[in-house]
Design a protein around this motif. Structure first.
Motif, PDB file in Angstrom:
ATOM      1  N   ALA A   2       0.827  -1.202   0.000  1.00  0.00           N
ATOM      2  CA  ALA A   2       0.000   0.000   0.000  1.00  0.00           C
ATOM      3  C   ALA A   2       0.861   1.252   0.000  1.00  0.00           C
ATOM      4  N   ALA A   3       1.937   1.239   0.777  1.00  0.00           N
ATOM      5  CA  ALA A   3       2.826   2.395   0.835  1.00  0.00           C
ATOM      6  C   ALA A   3       3.461   2.669  -0.524  1.00  0.00           C
ATOM      7  N   GLU A   4       3.826   1.614  -1.234  1.00  0.00           N
ATOM      8  CA  GLU A   4       4.412   1.784  -2.566  1.00  0.00           C
ATOM      9  C   GLU A   4       3.418   2.405  -3.537  1.00  0.00           C
ATOM     10  N   GLN A   5       2.175   1.924  -3.497  1.00  0.00           N
ATOM     11  CA  GLN A   5       1.179   2.462  -4.410  1.00  0.00           C
ATOM     12  C   GLN A   5       0.812   3.892  -4.045  1.00  0.00           C
ATOM     13  N   ILE A   6       0.750   4.184  -2.761  1.00  0.00           N
ATOM     14  CA  ILE A   6       0.497   5.561  -2.338  1.00  0.00           C
ATOM     15  C   ILE A   6       1.608   6.471  -2.854  1.00  0.00           C
ATOM     16  N   GLY A   7       2.838   5.978  -2.833  1.00  0.00           N
ATOM     17  CA  GLY A   7       3.941   6.761  -3.372  1.00  0.00           C
ATOM     18  C   GLY A   7       3.751   7.087  -4.844  1.00  0.00           C
ATOM     19  N   ARG A   8       3.229   6.119  -5.607  1.00  0.00           N
ATOM     20  CA  ARG A   8       2.975   6.369  -7.031  1.00  0.00           C
ATOM     21  C   ARG A   8       1.869   7.403  -7.209  1.00  0.00           C
ATOM     22  N   VAL A   9       0.846   7.328  -6.376  1.00  0.00           N
ATOM     23  CA  VAL A   9      -0.252   8.288  -6.475  1.00  0.00           C
ATOM     24  C   VAL A   9       0.232   9.681  -6.085  1.00  0.00           C
ATOM     25  N   ARG A  10       1.017   9.758  -5.055  1.00  0.00           N
ATOM     26  CA  ARG A  10       1.569  11.060  -4.655  1.00  0.00           C
ATOM     27  C   ARG A  10       2.412  11.663  -5.775  1.00  0.00           C
ATOM     28  N   ALA A  11       3.226  10.817  -6.424  1.00  0.00           N
ATOM     29  CA  ALA A  11       4.045  11.295  -7.534  1.00  0.00           C
ATOM     30  C   ALA A  11       3.179  11.756  -8.696  1.00  0.00           C
ATOM     31  N   ALA A  12       2.094  11.024  -8.970  1.00  0.00           N
ATOM     32  CA  ALA A  12       1.184  11.415 -10.042  1.00  0.00           C
ATOM     33  C   ALA A  12       0.507  12.742  -9.722  1.00  0.00           C
ATOM     34  N   CYS A  13       0.162  12.947  -8.460  1.00  0.00           N
ATOM     35  CA  CYS A  13      -0.425  14.221  -8.048  1.00  0.00           C
ATOM     36  C   CYS A  13       0.554  15.362  -8.295  1.00  0.00           C
ATOM     37  N   ALA A  14       1.790  15.156  -7.865  1.00  0.00           N
ATOM     38  CA  ALA A  14       2.795  16.202  -8.042  1.00  0.00           C
ATOM     39  C   ALA A  14       3.000  16.524  -9.518  1.00  0.00           C
ATOM     40  N   LYS A  15       3.028  15.478 -10.347  1.00  0.00           N
ATOM     41  CA  LYS A  15       3.206  15.676 -11.785  1.00  0.00           C
ATOM     42  C   LYS A  15       2.045  16.443 -12.383  1.00  0.00           C
ATOM     43  N   ALA A  16       0.842  16.233 -11.853  1.00  0.00           N
ATOM     44  CA  ALA A  16      -0.359  16.905 -12.355  1.00  0.00           C
ATOM     45  C   ALA A  16      -0.535  18.302 -11.752  1.00  0.00           C
ATOM     46  N   GLY A  17       0.375  18.704 -10.881  1.00  0.00           N
ATOM     47  CA  GLY A  17       0.267  20.016 -10.258  1.00  0.00           C
ATOM     48  C   GLY A  17      -0.713  20.059  -9.101  1.00  0.00           C
ATOM     49  N   ARG A  18      -0.951  18.902  -8.501  1.00  0.00           N
ATOM     50  CA  ARG A  18      -1.873  18.808  -7.378  1.00  0.00           C
ATOM     51  C   ARG A  18      -1.100  18.474  -6.119  1.00  0.00           C
ATOM     52  N   ARG A  19      -1.469  19.077  -5.009  1.00  0.00           N
ATOM     53  CA  ARG A  19      -0.816  18.759  -3.745  1.00  0.00           C
ATOM     54  C   ARG A  19      -1.243  17.363  -3.279  1.00  0.00           C
ATOM     55  N   PRO A  20      -0.298  16.437  -3.083  1.00  0.00           N
ATOM     56  CA  PRO A  20      -0.659  15.056  -2.700  1.00  0.00           C
ATOM     57  C   PRO A  20      -1.469  14.964  -1.422  1.00  0.00           C
ATOM     58  N   GLU A  21      -1.317  15.922  -0.520  1.00  0.00           N
ATOM     59  CA  GLU A  21      -2.042  15.872   0.748  1.00  0.00           C
ATOM     60  C   GLU A  21      -3.521  16.203   0.578  1.00  0.00           C
ATOM     61  N   THR A  22      -3.952  16.615  -0.615  1.00  0.00           N
ATOM     62  CA  THR A  22      -5.381  16.841  -0.842  1.00  0.00           C
ATOM     63  C   THR A  22      -6.122  15.527  -1.109  1.00  0.00           C
ATOM     64  N   MET A  23      -5.385  14.435  -1.211  1.00  0.00           N
ATOM     65  CA  MET A  23      -5.971  13.115  -1.419  1.00  0.00           C
ATOM     66  C   MET A  23      -6.083  12.381  -0.084  1.00  0.00           C
ATOM     67  N   THR A  24      -7.213  11.705   0.134  1.00  0.00           N
ATOM     68  CA  THR A  24      -7.345  10.782   1.260  1.00  0.00           C
ATOM     69  C   THR A  24      -6.865   9.412   0.803  1.00  0.00           C
ATOM     70  N   TYR A  25      -6.061   8.744   1.632  1.00  0.00           N
ATOM     71  CA  TYR A  25      -5.530   7.418   1.297  1.00  0.00           C
ATOM     72  C   TYR A  25      -6.153   6.388   2.230  1.00  0.00           C
ATOM     73  N   SER A  26      -6.724   5.341   1.641  1.00  0.00           N
ATOM     74  CA  SER A  26      -7.453   4.343   2.417  1.00  0.00           C
ATOM     75  C   SER A  26      -7.031   2.938   2.031  1.00  0.00           C
ATOM     76  N   ALA A  27      -7.463   1.980   2.858  1.00  0.00           N
ATOM     77  CA  ALA A  27      -7.213   0.564   2.590  1.00  0.00           C
ATOM     78  C   ALA A  27      -8.449  -0.237   2.942  1.00  0.00           C
ATOM     79  N   ALA A  28      -8.618  -1.380   2.267  1.00  0.00           N
ATOM     80  CA  ALA A  28      -9.687  -2.329   2.590  1.00  0.00           C
ATOM     81  C   ALA A  28      -9.056  -3.605   3.104  1.00  0.00           C
ATOM     82  N   LEU A  29      -9.592  -4.130   4.216  1.00  0.00           N
ATOM     83  CA  LEU A  29      -9.067  -5.340   4.840  1.00  0.00           C
ATOM     84  C   LEU A  29     -10.222  -6.223   5.277  1.00  0.00           C
ATOM     85  N   VAL A  30     -10.094  -7.527   5.057  1.00  0.00           N
ATOM     86  CA  VAL A  30     -11.115  -8.441   5.552  1.00  0.00           C
ATOM     87  C   VAL A  30     -11.062  -8.450   7.077  1.00  0.00           C
ATOM     88  N   LEU A  31     -12.230  -8.442   7.700  1.00  0.00           N
ATOM     89  CA  LEU A  31     -12.327  -8.364   9.152  1.00  0.00           C
ATOM     90  C   LEU A  31     -12.653  -9.726   9.746  1.00  0.00           C
TER      91      LEU A  31
END
Length: 310
Positions: A205-234
């Protein structure tokens, strides 16, 4: 940490089953009730049969008052983007502005075959997903009194009044998820309010979040404007016997669940969720598979959630 209850009704649930879980979700203080958007059970008979995601959420919109409601995730192959924009906007109105739209490319070919739904190749599904985001956000973002047009490879809209409008402004939150390394992060950076990592280890998840953050930066968007979540079986139990009973009820092994899900004692579940917090996650969708076991939700509300407050 936001905790949300996530259900898989295609495995076998009526609307009344879902209503009981949604009301318990609200009464116990969880943030949201979400459901999958599937028409075919997986490794189960699925009796009494599937329920439609957006019909379900429309009903729940009128029978709950606080919790957020949404899909994780709607398949772009199931509905044309124009009618989907209308459905989601209407449910948003019916709920008083509590709806969120998770939208993905679709993956389960068997359910498409079972119900006569076309299943294009992956590349085309992603093209349709991108166009759908453009159309849905375009319709919602068009000012009242103005018209919306879209001339794409797969969808063409001409002189649309772009109505109705959702209650939430500027629009309901949009969720994008997936493990794709290029197109998925780029779509999230362009359209999403939330990016979801489903059923992967915290380091993945951390690796994929890193890719999304990089994509945000490339698009001129602040990465912290994105909420990052995970789904887990309970699968949580106050004792080993209770844990084993809950694992057996969903056809899983305790050891496998401890390795791959939010499973174990309440303290173990807290430890697992904290690993995802360290990976940059601030919201967890707890995949709740046994919809008859409302005590399971009480365990999380009373013995897990208080430990996650910061």
């Amino acid at each position: 940490m936001d905790l949300r209850i996530f259900t898989e009704p295609q495995q076998g649930a009526t609307y009344d089953d879902l209503l009981r879980v949604a009301r318990a979700t609200e009464d116990l203080g969880f943030d949201a009730f979400f459901r999958s958007d599937h028409y075919l059970a997986m490794n189960a008979d699925g009796l009494p049969g599937p329920t439609d995601a957006w019909l379900t959420l429309a009903g729940l919109a009128r029978e709950t008052s606080r919790i957020r409601l949404g899909t994780l995730v709607t398949s772009v192959t199931f509905r044309h983007p124009g009618p989907l924009a209308i459905s989601v906007a209407q449910v948003d109105q019916m709920s008083g502005g509590r709806v969120e739209l998770g939208l993905g490319a679709g993956w389960f070919e068997a359910e498409h075959n079972a119900y006569g739904i076309p299943f294009p190749p992956l590349g085309e599904r992603f093209d349709r997903l991108e166009e759908s985001f453009e159309i849905i956000t375009g319709l919602w973002g068009t000012s009242e009194g103005r018209r919306f047009d879209h001339q794409g490879a797969h969808y063409q809209l001409t002189d649309s009044p772009a109505l109705p409008k959702p209650v939430q402004s500027p629009r309901p939150p949009i969720i994008v998820g997936g493990a794709g390394k290029k197109r998925t992060p780029a779509l999230a950076a362009r359209f999403a309010d939330e990016f979801n990592c489903a059923f992967v280890p915290a380091d993945t998840a951390a690796e994929q979040i890193g890719r999304v953050r990089a994509a945000c930066a490339k698009a001129g968007r602040r990465p912290e404007t994105m909420t990052y979540s995970a789904a887990l079986v309970l699968c949580c139990g106050r004792s080993e016997s209770e844990l084993a009973r809950r694992a057996d009820a969903i056809g899983r092994e305790v050891g496998e669940l401890r390795e791959n899900g939010a499973a174990g004692t309440p303290d173990e579940v807290v430890e697992t969720i904290e690993r995802y917090r360290e990976a940059g996650i601030s919201r967890i969708y707890l995949q709740t598979l046994d919809l008859t076991d409302l005590d399971h939700l009480e365990v999380i509300a009373n013995e897990v959630a208080p430990q996650l407050v910061r």
